[in-house]
Write an enzyme that holds these catalytic residues in place. Structure first.
Site, short mmCIF file in Angstrom:
data_model
loop_
_atom_site.label_atom_id
_atom_site.label_comp_id
_atom_site.label_asym_id
_atom_site.label_seq_id
_atom_site.Cartn_x
_atom_site.Cartn_y
_atom_site.Cartn_z
N ASN A 600 0.87 -1.18 0.00
CA ASN A 600 0.00 0.00 0.00
C ASN A 600 0.90 1.23 0.00
OD1 ASN A 600 -1.40 2.34 1.00
ND2 ASN A 600 -3.06 1.02 1.71
N GLU A 674 11.33 -0.82 9.69
CA GLU A 674 12.56 -0.37 10.35
C GLU A 674 13.59 0.23 9.40
OE1 GLU A 674 13.14 -3.14 13.96
OE2 GLU A 674 11.96 -4.28 12.55
MO1 MOS Z 1 10.94 -4.08 16.27
S1 MOS Z 1 12.41 -3.09 17.32
O1 MOS Z 1 11.47 -5.67 15.99
O2 MOS Z 1 9.55 -3.85 17.18
#
Ligand code: MOS
Length: 708
Positions: A600, A674
């Site tokens: 998305n 991340e």
């Molecule tokens: Mo992440 S730091 O694997 O929530």
């Protein structure tokens, strides 16, 4: 199922849960309605190390509205103390300042909090170990790093190669303690019913919370039901750390007639739910005269907690970024009498790539090569560690296309060469990377009804990332129907097996299970019902062992053994440093990412944008300061611990390549939660160098470092 294949994946759908959130009717943990709740407020240790010698709870107990004052002397016993962080109120021992040593339960949260302040505690203090020794005599080798990474790796004679290198770099970088600080405070509501205990809590994984908490209290997992439909951010602080929930459960055991509600204060969040440990990272690079790296050594040192070990995988990105034939990574920790650290967004990669990508910039300069060209020259063709090919690795394209969009060509390579109205202007670049995971053992149930609608059930979590929406899209895509025909249920441990929202692996793992369930449903419909949903509907639950073994155009896993899978990116920063005051501004950031297929674009952009914003915050602002006398962090609120706000952020552009990963998972996506924070701080530090000629190797970059 219609013959026309709807492509729900790739559509920038608005958040399905958006209207409920805007209207304030989406329920977060503390909002959950329960009958006649009682309110819990924790009592925290005010010494760093030692034991409790006496409690005086008389004034608290005498306060009108107080129902119970819990201490280790009267709290229910736990069944297992294997997790010392969760086995609270079991003894007189104090492991860190701020540790829960009691709690007051009252008719209102105000009374509970006031009464907690009336509890008098006497201690016998013992000497604690709160700062790492400068001579390193307290360091040891952790058994394993977070996410299961090997502690040390070595290839070739690194020291000899470094010594023989035509160009050498030996530099040490540091990063401070950083906190997750999601907007929703960690909260818990614990209530008994006929089947056992129901816990509403802010968690990144309902079944992870269940698996960690149930054994502490001697329950079979299914007797602790964890419900968490909406979560206001995660960033790592709600994966493994549940002392607040454990305290609420203890109170519920003590006072079984009343549901217990607990919400941490913002200050308590700085103690109870983990943090990124500080790091000291020595990087040594060797290169030949043509700018080819011959050796990389990345040696990291970080504190951990005596009560519970957590070792961050800070050097692991250095194992795969560059094609140096000799490589070494080591991780050492020292155990302090402090609260346990834990994974924080981009654990390992975020601090590690600040060091590595700063060092690469320094080395490029030392070799007299443009930093983008230097990276391209050292691009590996296979994973240097495993020699496996990459599933996809478009880092070079990210660098090149990002550079073009950012205007890198116009950059004068000479540092401190551009000055505008008293501001020194510079631009810098750094790479991003994060592993692409597919966690096995996820399962989904799909209930089809003849009206063409589907209920999709899986114990996934939406921590604000948009899982409600993206999983609905994946289901619609797999079932070849419209998103409006999908009714998703997530956020309940009673639903089919799911990994937590962690490791940027949620969408991949849950989506793969949903696709497998859709395949199994289609197979049964075709083989038993002539392709038509029977009048009373059909329910299929996918085999958690088969989630990766899906049909479709993408071969999918199990390719883990055949390919190295990682997401990549290139980040560009423009900074302005005031020549007189050293003030740093970041008017412009640009990220170009290799994230496989975007599920998305609207939500994905938000993920990457948020990560980059936090990377800016990491570069310039965030800095937990520990009191060396007691081990606690002193700037434990939003007044003293600054997080980048709107005024700190200029323009952030987010782009990604339109490329699928044929091997990562059935969607062809890569994790994006991340990746965005990885590399930003180095891009900014490198831009600061370009602007000023001053290399700042210690985060955050504050103006005192830039005054000559
Ligand atoms: Mo992440 S730091 O694997 O929530």
């Amino acid at each position: 199922m219609s013959a026309v294949r709807t492509r729900a994946i790739g559509v920038p759908l608005d958040r399905i849960d958006g209207p409920a959130k805007v209207r304030g009717i989406a329920r977060y943990a503390y909002d959950q309605p329960v009958d006649n709740p009682a309110y819990l407020y924790p009592i925290e240790a005010t010494i760093g190390t030692g034991r409790i010698t006496a409690f005086d709870t008389s004034a608290a107990n005498a306060e009108p509205g107080v129902l119970a004052v819990l201490t280790y002397q009267n709290a229910p016993r736990v069944a297992s103390t294997a997790d010392p962080e969760l086995a609270i109120l079991q003894s007189d021992a104090i492991a860190f300042r701020g540790q829960f040593i009691g709690g007051v339960v009252a008719e209102s949260s105000e009374v509970a909090r006031h009464a907690a302040s009336l509890v008098r505690v006497e201690y016998e203090e013992q000497p604690g170990h709160y700062t790492m020794r400068s001579d390193g005599t307290d360091l040891y080798i952790p058994k394993v790093l977070n996410a299961g990474f090997t502690t040390d790796t070595v290839e070739g004679d690194v020291d000899a190669t470094l010594a023989a290198a035509a160009v050498r770099l030996d530099a040490t970088y540091t990063t401070p303690i950083e906190f997750a600080n999601p907007i929703e405070l960690n909260s818990a509501v614990a209530t008994w019913n006929d089947d056992g205990l129901t816990v509403y809590c802010a968690t990144q994984g309902v079944q992870m919370a269940q698996a960690l908490l149930a054994p502490v209290f001697g329950f079979e997992p299914q007797r602790v039901r964890v419900i968490s439909p909406h979560v206001g951010g995660g960033f790592g602080c709600r994966c493994f750390q549940y002392a607040d929930v454990a305290l609420a459960i203890l109170a519920a055991k003590h006072l079984p007639s009343r549901p217990i509600k607990l919400a941490l204060t913002r200050r308590q969040m700085f103690t109870q739910v983990g943090y990124r440990p500080s790091s000291t990272q020595r990087i040594q690079l060797g290169a030949d005269a043509s700018g080819r790296l011959t050796a990389i050594a990345h040696d990291t040192v970080q504190p951990t907690a005596k009560i519970k070990e957590f070792a961050e995988q800070t050097g692991v990105a250095s194992r795969l970024m560059y094609a140096a034939p000799s490589r070494r990574t080591t991780h050492r920790v020292a155990a302090l009498d402090v609260p346990p650290p834990n994974p924080l967004r981009g654990p390992g990669e975020a601090p590690g790539m600040f060091a590595l990508e700063s060092a690469i910039d320094e080395m490029a300069l030392a070799c007299g090569i443009d930093p983008i060209e230097f990276r391209i020259r050292n691009e590996p063709h296979v994973d240097p560690e495993s020699s496996l090919p990459f599933s996809t690795r478009y880092l070079v394209r990210c660098l090149q296309e990002g550079a073009h969009r950012f205007g890198w060509e116009a950059r004068n390579p000479v540092p401190r060469s551009r000055r505008e109205n008293g501001w020194l202007v510079g631009i810098g670049v750094a790479s991003s990377t994060y592993p692409t995971y597919l966690i096995p053992g996820n399962s989904a149930t799909i209930r089809a009804t003849p009206d063409g609608r589907y209920r999709v059930l899986i114990a996934a979590s939406d921590i604000g990332t948009g899982a409600w929406t993206s999983l609905t899209q994946i289901a619609a895509d797999a079932l070849e129907t419209e998103v409006d025909d999908i009714e998703l249920q997530i956020g309940d441990s009673a639903l089919p097996m799911a990994f937590m929202a962690g490791g940027s692996a949620g969408t991949a793992s849950w989506g793969a299970a949903i696709i497998e369930a859709a395949r199994a449903l289609r197979e049964r419909l075709d083989s038993e019902y002539g392709g038509l949903v029977p009048t009373n509907g059909l329910e299929v639950t996918s085999d958690p062992m088969k989630m990766a073994d899906h049909a479709g155009p993408l071969p999918g896993s199990p390719f883990k053994e055949k390919y190295a899978m990682h997401a990549f990116g290139a980040q560009f920063a423009e900074v302005r440093v005031h020549a007189d005051t050293g003030e740093v501004r970041v008017p412009r950031l640009l990220g170009m990412f290799d994230v496989g297929r975007m599920i998305n674009p609207k939500l994905g952009r938000s993920q990457l944008l948020g990560g980059m914003t936090w990377g800016l915050s990491m570069a310039l602002h965030e800095h937990g300061v520990r009191d060396p006398r007691f081990g606690h962090v002193v700037n434990n609120d939003f007044a003293a611990y600054h997080i980048a706000a709107n005024a700190d952020v200029g323009s952030i552009e987010v782009h990604w390549l339109d490329e699928e990963d044929p091997y990562s998972n059935p969607m062809g996506s890569k994790g994006i939660g991340e990746l965005g924070i990885v590399g930003t701080a180095a891009a900014i530090a490198n831009a600061v160098y370009h602007a000023t000629g001053i290399r700042v190797r210690n985060l955050p970059i504050t103006l005192d470092a830039l005054l000559q």
